[in-house]
Design an enzyme around this catalytic site. Structure first.
Site, PDB file in Angstrom:
ATOM      1  N   CYS A  65       0.826  -1.212   0.000  1.00 55.15           N
ATOM      2  CA  CYS A  65       0.000   0.000   0.000  1.00 55.15           C
ATOM      3  C   CYS A  65       0.861   1.263   0.000  1.00 55.15           C
ATOM      4  CB  CYS A  65      -0.910  -0.018   1.233  1.00 55.15           C
ATOM      5  SG  CYS A  65      -1.997   1.413   1.316  1.00 55.15           S
ATOM      6  N   CYS A 100       0.748   0.243  10.306  1.00 60.10           N
ATOM      7  CA  CYS A 100       0.216  -0.788   9.405  1.00 60.10           C
ATOM      8  C   CYS A 100       1.281  -1.642   8.724  1.00 60.10           C
ATOM      9  CB  CYS A 100      -0.661  -0.137   8.335  1.00 60.10           C
ATOM     10  SG  CYS A 100      -1.466  -1.372   7.286  1.00 60.10           S
ATOM     11  N   CYS A 149     -16.412  -8.783   6.438  1.00 60.90           N
ATOM     12  CA  CYS A 149     -15.710  -7.528   6.143  1.00 60.90           C
ATOM     13  C   CYS A 149     -14.540  -7.787   5.199  1.00 60.90           C
ATOM     14  CB  CYS A 149     -15.177  -6.911   7.427  1.00 60.90           C
ATOM     15  SG  CYS A 149     -16.406  -6.823   8.743  1.00 60.90           S
ATOM     16  N   CYS A 157     -19.000   2.708   9.294  1.00 60.56           N
ATOM     17  CA  CYS A 157     -18.202   2.025  10.315  1.00 60.56           C
ATOM     18  C   CYS A 157     -16.942   2.857  10.488  1.00 60.56           C
ATOM     19  CB  CYS A 157     -17.871   0.599   9.872  1.00 60.56           C
ATOM     20  SG  CYS A 157     -16.751  -0.250  11.011  1.00 60.56           S
ATOM     21  N   ARG A 197     -17.233  -2.098  18.619  1.00 62.84           N
ATOM     22  CA  ARG A 197     -16.572  -3.373  18.312  1.00 62.84           C
ATOM     23  C   ARG A 197     -15.195  -3.461  18.950  1.00 62.84           C
ATOM     24  NH1 ARG A 197     -20.179  -5.310  14.411  1.00 62.84           N
ATOM     25  NH2 ARG A 197     -21.218  -3.640  13.254  1.00 62.84           N
TER      26      ARG A 197
HETATM   27  N1  SAM Z   1      -6.524   0.590   3.287  1.00 57.69           N
HETATM   28  C1  SAM Z   1      -7.784   0.868   3.850  1.00 57.69           C
HETATM   29  C2  SAM Z   1      -7.764   2.050   4.790  1.00 57.69           C
HETATM   30  O1  SAM Z   1      -6.750   2.318   5.401  1.00 57.69           O
HETATM   31  O2  SAM Z   1      -8.812   2.699   4.932  1.00 57.69           O
HETATM   32  C3  SAM Z   1      -8.419  -0.304   4.550  1.00 57.69           C
HETATM   33  C4  SAM Z   1      -7.630  -1.282   5.389  1.00 57.69           C
HETATM   34  S1  SAM Z   1      -6.889  -0.650   6.894  1.00 57.69           S
HETATM   35  C5  SAM Z   1      -5.913  -2.058   7.348  1.00 57.69           C
HETATM   36  C6  SAM Z   1      -8.231  -0.538   8.059  1.00 57.69           C
HETATM   37  C7  SAM Z   1      -7.922  -0.117   9.474  1.00 57.69           C
HETATM   38  O3  SAM Z   1      -7.252  -1.138  10.175  1.00 57.69           O
HETATM   39  C8  SAM Z   1      -7.028   1.093   9.688  1.00 57.69           C
HETATM   40  O4  SAM Z   1      -7.696   2.307   9.516  1.00 57.69           O
HETATM   41  C9  SAM Z   1      -6.602   0.909  11.123  1.00 57.69           C
HETATM   42  O5  SAM Z   1      -7.509   1.575  12.001  1.00 57.69           O
HETATM   43  C10 SAM Z   1      -6.676  -0.600  11.337  1.00 57.69           C
HETATM   44  N2  SAM Z   1      -5.331  -1.170  11.546  1.00 57.69           N
HETATM   45  C11 SAM Z   1      -4.371  -1.366  10.609  1.00 57.69           C
HETATM   46  N3  SAM Z   1      -3.263  -1.876  11.151  1.00 57.69           N
HETATM   47  C12 SAM Z   1      -3.506  -2.021  12.475  1.00 57.69           C
HETATM   48  C13 SAM Z   1      -2.736  -2.498  13.578  1.00 57.69           C
HETATM   49  N4  SAM Z   1      -1.482  -2.904  13.420  1.00 57.69           N
HETATM   50  N5  SAM Z   1      -3.299  -2.511  14.791  1.00 57.69           N
HETATM   51  C14 SAM Z   1      -4.572  -2.075  14.952  1.00 57.69           C
HETATM   52  N6  SAM Z   1      -5.345  -1.611  13.957  1.00 57.69           N
HETATM   53  C15 SAM Z   1      -4.823  -1.581  12.738  1.00 57.69           C
HETATM   54 FE1  SF4 Z   2      -2.679   1.239   3.442  1.00 59.45          FE
HETATM   55 FE2  SF4 Z   2      -2.533   0.101   5.845  1.00 59.45          FE
HETATM   56 FE3  SF4 Z   2      -2.880   2.737   5.643  1.00 59.45          FE
HETATM   57 FE4  SF4 Z   2      -4.890   1.073   4.917  1.00 59.45          FE
HETATM   58  S1  SF4 Z   2      -4.037   1.331   6.979  1.00 59.45           S
HETATM   59  S2  SF4 Z   2      -4.138   2.866   3.813  1.00 59.45           S
HETATM   60  S3  SF4 Z   2      -3.696  -0.662   4.095  1.00 59.45           S
HETATM   61  S4  SF4 Z   2      -1.066   1.571   4.961  1.00 59.45           S
END
Ligand code: SAM
Ligand code: SF4
Ligand code: DTB
Length: 310
Positions: free
Chosen positions: A39, A46, A83, A175, A247
């Protein structure tokens, strides 16, 4: 409110919870990463960001067969909401998006609520997802406006609010939640909650994630957060947004059963089932069956969820 004596805070959360929800049931949701890794965003928490070197490898969009198998298994395992998450900055136009629309139709065809989290989207894309039957779109504010810039630089808080407004305009339920445990203080958590509760109407679904610290990300080594701060965050969310699903999302593996019990007492009424979130581990069925058994709680049947039949 957030800083009240814990028994007072939890009591007030219970009053709010009982006015709108059953206390013996939680909704089970199942996640599937439909497109993993690579990404372009730099969200510091992330593992899927291309900016960091983590153990996550990049994959293409899953096939419809894989999707439909995963959704059927989720339903068999007691989930009522499915989801789909993609590591995209924004929703692309063209064949991949058409395939996501088909995935939404497949999930809805199985009688499950369908939620997508695909990054930013424009109004036409939001409308197309609504027409395909999407129940909810997940797009988190993640943290407070003030702390946001130290976590993410590649898109702004306002970008997120604009995406949320398009989702709402399309008639898809929202959400929207955040992450705690990223090194923020209580003021940051309260400001996030204030932002979420200022959305009008409230998000129907509020995921509260406890950071999963992943090697290779900039937040890999932040000190662990006191689980009681998670309990306070959930309780405050429950009081501020009494009718919403709150949640208990990422981070359950680092909690004891007793800490999870406090989260349910504080008003959490949903968890992710299964042994995997998007890319990181989750407790899984055996542990969750024991947990719900110990608590005398159960998974919510489809009839009580938002609009699984609709
Ligand atoms: N890429 C899209 C976005 O960022 O909107 C969707 C996927 S992203 C993985 C969705 C959410 O997962 C993020 O906004 C974040 O709140 C949560 N998330 C990602 N990595 C995480 C982590 N290591 N621990 C907890 N929550 C996490
Ligand atoms: Fe990309 Fe992870 Fe950020 Fe979603 S949360 S935009 S997957 S880097
Ligand atoms: C949300 O707020 N939590 C879920 C969902 N939205 C997509 C996912 C959390 C992901 C945790 C890190 C991972 O497994 O990659």
């Amino acid at each position: 409110m957030y800083a009240a004596p814990l028994p007072e805070l939890v009591f007030r959360a219970q009053l709010a919870h009982r006015a709108f929800h059953r206390v013996d049931e939680v909704q089970g949701c199942m996640l599937l990463s439909i497109k993993t890794g690579g990404c372009p965003e730099d969200c510091s928490y992330c593992p899927q960001s291309a900016h960091y070197k983590t153990a996550v490898s990049r994959t293409d969009l899953v096939t419809l067969t894989e999707l439909s198998d995963a959704a059927s298994r989720a339903r068999d395992d007691g989930a009522t909401r499915f989801c789909m998450g993609a590591a995209w900055r924004e929703v692309p136009d063209g064949p991949p998006f058409q395939q996501v629309l088909e995935m939404v139709r497949v999930v809805r065809g199985l009688g499950l609520e369908a939620c997508c989290t695909l990054g930013m989207l424009d109004q036409d894309q939001a409308d197309a997802l609504a027409a395909a039957g999407l129940t909810a779109y997940n797009h988190n504010l993640d943290t407070s406006p003030e702390f946001y810039g130290s976590i993410i630089t590649t898109r702004t808080y306002d970008d997120r609010l604009a995406t949320l407004a398009r989702v709402r305009r399309a008639g898809i339920t929202v959400c929207c939640g955040g992450i705690i445990g990223m090194g923020e203080d209580r003021a940051v958590r309260c400001r996030l909650l204030q932002q979420l509760a200022s959305l009008d109407p409230h998000p129907e679904s509020v995921p509260v994630n406890l950071l999963v610290r992943v090697d290779g990300t900039p937040l890999a080594d932040v000190p662990p957060t006191d689980p009681l701060e998670l309990v306070r965050t959930i309780a405050t969310a429950r009081i501020l947004m009494p009718a919403s699903f709150v949640r208990l999302s990422a981070g359950r593996l680092s909690l004891t059963d007793e800490a999870q019990a406090l989260c349910f007492l504080a008003g959490a009424n949903s968890v992710f089932l299964g042994d995997r979130l998007l890319t990181t581990p989750n407790p899984g069925a055996t542990h969750d069956e024991q947990l719900f058994g110990r608590l005398g709680m159960r998974l919510m049947p489809a009839r009580d969820t938002m609009n699984a039949g609709g």
